[in-house]
Design an enzyme around this catalytic site. Structure first.
Site, mmCIF file in Angstrom:
data_model
loop_
_atom_site.group_PDB
_atom_site.id
_atom_site.type_symbol
_atom_site.label_atom_id
_atom_site.label_comp_id
_atom_site.label_asym_id
_atom_site.label_seq_id
_atom_site.Cartn_x
_atom_site.Cartn_y
_atom_site.Cartn_z
ATOM 1 N N GLY A 188 -21.456 -64.517 -22.102
ATOM 2 C CA GLY A 188 -22.600 -65.391 -21.850
ATOM 3 C C GLY A 188 -23.458 -65.010 -20.673
ATOM 4 O O GLY A 188 -24.608 -65.421 -20.605
ATOM 5 N N GLY B 181 -23.697 -54.116 -17.574
ATOM 6 C CA GLY B 181 -24.930 -54.894 -17.509
ATOM 7 C C GLY B 181 -25.601 -54.717 -16.170
ATOM 8 O O GLY B 181 -26.443 -53.833 -15.972
ATOM 9 N N SER B 182 -25.183 -55.515 -15.194
ATOM 10 C CA SER B 182 -25.893 -55.567 -13.917
ATOM 11 C C SER B 182 -25.800 -54.290 -13.090
ATOM 12 O O SER B 182 -26.773 -53.918 -12.425
ATOM 13 C CB SER B 182 -25.395 -56.764 -13.104
ATOM 14 O OG SER B 182 -24.007 -56.804 -13.124
ATOM 15 N N HIS C 100 -23.550 -56.486 -30.153
ATOM 16 C CA HIS C 100 -22.505 -57.453 -29.817
ATOM 17 C C HIS C 100 -23.035 -58.842 -30.159
ATOM 18 O O HIS C 100 -23.885 -59.375 -29.438
ATOM 19 C CB HIS C 100 -22.181 -57.321 -28.314
ATOM 20 C CG HIS C 100 -21.167 -58.286 -27.813
ATOM 21 N ND1 HIS C 100 -20.954 -58.502 -26.457
ATOM 22 C CD2 HIS C 100 -20.298 -59.117 -28.451
ATOM 23 C CE1 HIS C 100 -20.000 -59.398 -26.298
ATOM 24 N NE2 HIS C 100 -19.597 -59.794 -27.498
ATOM 25 N N GLY D 205 -23.148 -60.062 -14.527
ATOM 26 C CA GLY D 205 -22.957 -60.235 -13.087
ATOM 27 C C GLY D 205 -21.719 -61.012 -12.679
ATOM 28 O O GLY D 205 -21.563 -61.376 -11.517
ATOM 29 N N SER E 30 -25.899 -52.512 -21.032
ATOM 30 C CA SER E 30 -26.210 -53.671 -21.859
ATOM 31 C C SER E 30 -27.663 -54.111 -21.678
ATOM 32 O O SER E 30 -28.262 -53.922 -20.611
ATOM 33 C CB SER E 30 -25.222 -54.781 -21.492
ATOM 34 O OG SER E 30 -25.864 -55.974 -21.255
ATOM 35 N N ASP F 58 -16.101 -54.970 -21.772
ATOM 36 C CA ASP F 58 -17.406 -55.568 -21.454
ATOM 37 C C ASP F 58 -17.254 -56.698 -20.440
ATOM 38 O O ASP F 58 -16.614 -57.709 -20.731
ATOM 39 C CB ASP F 58 -18.002 -56.109 -22.774
ATOM 40 C CG ASP F 58 -19.395 -56.683 -22.634
ATOM 41 O OD1 ASP F 58 -19.972 -56.645 -21.540
ATOM 42 O OD2 ASP F 58 -19.905 -57.189 -23.653
ATOM 43 N N GLY F 59 -17.870 -56.488 -19.260
ATOM 44 C CA GLY F 59 -17.921 -57.547 -18.267
ATOM 45 C C GLY F 59 -17.314 -57.147 -16.940
ATOM 46 O O GLY F 59 -16.130 -56.808 -16.866
ATOM 47 N N HIS G 291 -25.873 -51.150 -25.515
ATOM 48 C CA HIS G 291 -25.104 -52.325 -25.933
ATOM 49 C C HIS G 291 -26.069 -53.502 -26.038
ATOM 50 O O HIS G 291 -26.628 -53.939 -25.023
ATOM 51 C CB HIS G 291 -24.009 -52.573 -24.891
ATOM 52 C CG HIS G 291 -23.133 -53.742 -25.168
ATOM 53 N ND1 HIS G 291 -22.055 -53.691 -26.035
ATOM 54 C CD2 HIS G 291 -23.169 -55.018 -24.689
ATOM 55 C CE1 HIS G 291 -21.467 -54.872 -26.071
ATOM 56 N NE2 HIS G 291 -22.120 -55.692 -25.264
ATOM 57 N N ASP H 211 -26.795 -57.188 -26.509
ATOM 58 C CA ASP H 211 -26.168 -58.507 -26.438
ATOM 59 C C ASP H 211 -27.039 -59.539 -27.141
ATOM 60 O O ASP H 211 -28.144 -59.843 -26.676
ATOM 61 C CB ASP H 211 -25.986 -58.908 -24.966
ATOM 62 C CG ASP H 211 -24.760 -58.267 -24.350
ATOM 63 O OD1 ASP H 211 -23.703 -58.258 -25.001
ATOM 64 O OD2 ASP H 211 -24.861 -57.781 -23.212
HETATM 65 C C1 DX5 Z 1 -21.745 -60.834 -21.231
HETATM 66 C C2 DX5 Z 1 -22.316 -59.669 -21.994
HETATM 67 C C3 DX5 Z 1 -22.249 -58.406 -21.244
HETATM 68 C C4 DX5 Z 1 -22.985 -58.386 -19.947
HETATM 69 C C5 DX5 Z 1 -22.204 -57.521 -19.008
HETATM 70 O O1 DX5 Z 1 -21.541 -61.886 -22.066
HETATM 71 O O2 DX5 Z 1 -21.617 -59.489 -23.218
HETATM 72 O O3 DX5 Z 1 -22.581 -57.279 -22.054
HETATM 73 O O4 DX5 Z 1 -24.309 -57.925 -20.049
HETATM 74 O O5 DX5 Z 1 -22.771 -57.603 -17.750
HETATM 75 P P1 DX5 Z 1 -22.010 -57.140 -16.423
HETATM 76 O O6 DX5 Z 1 -21.688 -55.692 -16.594
HETATM 77 O O7 DX5 Z 1 -23.001 -57.414 -15.335
HETATM 78 O O8 DX5 Z 1 -20.780 -57.988 -16.317
HETATM 79 ZN ZN ZN Z 2 -21.776 -57.626 -24.493
#
Ligand code: DX5
Ligand code: ZN
Length: 223
Positions: free
Chosen positions: A147, A202-203, A68, A150, A10, A180-181, A35, A37
């Site tokens: 939102g 994401g992280s 997204h 992490g 992401s 996702d998440g 992805h 965001d």
């Molecule tokens: C959260 C985003 C995600 C986020 C995921 O609202 O939609 O795409 O970047 O991050 P991680 O993988 O760190 O939970």
């Molecule tokens: Zn997302």
């Protein structure tokens, strides 16, 4: 035996000025999708980048751009994201007042020649969207509150993924299931065998010093 799963890092943890560089790095290290965001400061408190930054990002990568939209009024911006190179656009179920407007939105996205996705927040039951599954190319199950990156994975998401996967098999559905998440190298296998086809990260990928190895581990392939 590992099921084939796509990895979609992401954009969210990455500062805007580093997005192009990050996309190139991901492409070189085996990511399947990017992805993107998009947050408007209304549907979620945070704000990310806009259509013009997205258009610039498109020029720097060949990755499939998975948009997204965490925005309150997604239909005001879908045409522009499609015009600037989105390969798929996912809107949130919670942004629509009724089923007709949701179906119209999904049909409109498909009429733009791209894939139509629908996302649900952790508090929305998976059964709520069963009647619109025939209109979808992708279902995005949020396994954290949208939102922020992490956050820890919400464990009950596994039942949602499995329930949707079962429904897809029963109805011969063709849509992809994306999660996702809170995805990490420890839970990725369980998420994938429960029915997910695409894992957003994401992280975990952003903070990794060896992105190639981390992406392989998320795919369930040890190097
Ligand atoms: C959260 C985003 C995600 C986020 C995921 O609202 O939609 O795409 O970047 O991050 P991680 O993988 O760190 O939970
Ligand atoms: Zn997302």
């Amino acid at each position: 035996m590992n099921k084939k799963v796509l990895i979609a890092p992401s954009t969210h943890p990455c500062p805007i000025k580093e997005l192009s560089k990050y996309a190139k790095e991901l492409e070189l290290n085996g990511a399947d999708w990017l992805h993107c965001d998009i947050m408007d400061g209304k549907f979620v408190p945070d704000r990310t980048f806009d259509q013009l930054v997205f258009a610039f990002l498109k020029k720097s990568t060949n990755l499939y751009l998975d948009v997204h939209l965490m925005v309150k009024e997604p239909m005001k911006v879908v045409d522009e994201y499609a015009k600037y190179g989105a390969n798929g656009i996912t809107v949130h179920y919670e942004c629509f007042n009724d089923k007709i407007s949701l179906i119209n939105a999904l049909q409109h996205i498909k009429s733009l020649g791209i894939n139509a996705g629908l996302s649900i927040k952790p508090g929305t039951d998976i059964e709520t969207i069963f009647s619109v599954l025939p209109y979808l190319d992708l279902v995005l199950i949020m396994s954290v509150e949208p939102g922020a990156s992490g956050q820890p994975f919400i464990k009950s998401s596994i039942q949602k993924i499995a329930r949707l996967s079962k429904k897809r098999a029963e109805t011969n559905g063709k849509f992809l299931i994306e999660v996702d998440g809170g995805v990490n190298t420890t839970n990725a296998q369980l998420i994938s065998i429960s029915g997910a086809d695409v894992l957003v990260s994401g992280s975990v990928v952003y903070n990794s010093t060896n992105k190639k190895e981390t992406i392989l581990k998320l795919k369930g392939i040890s190097s």
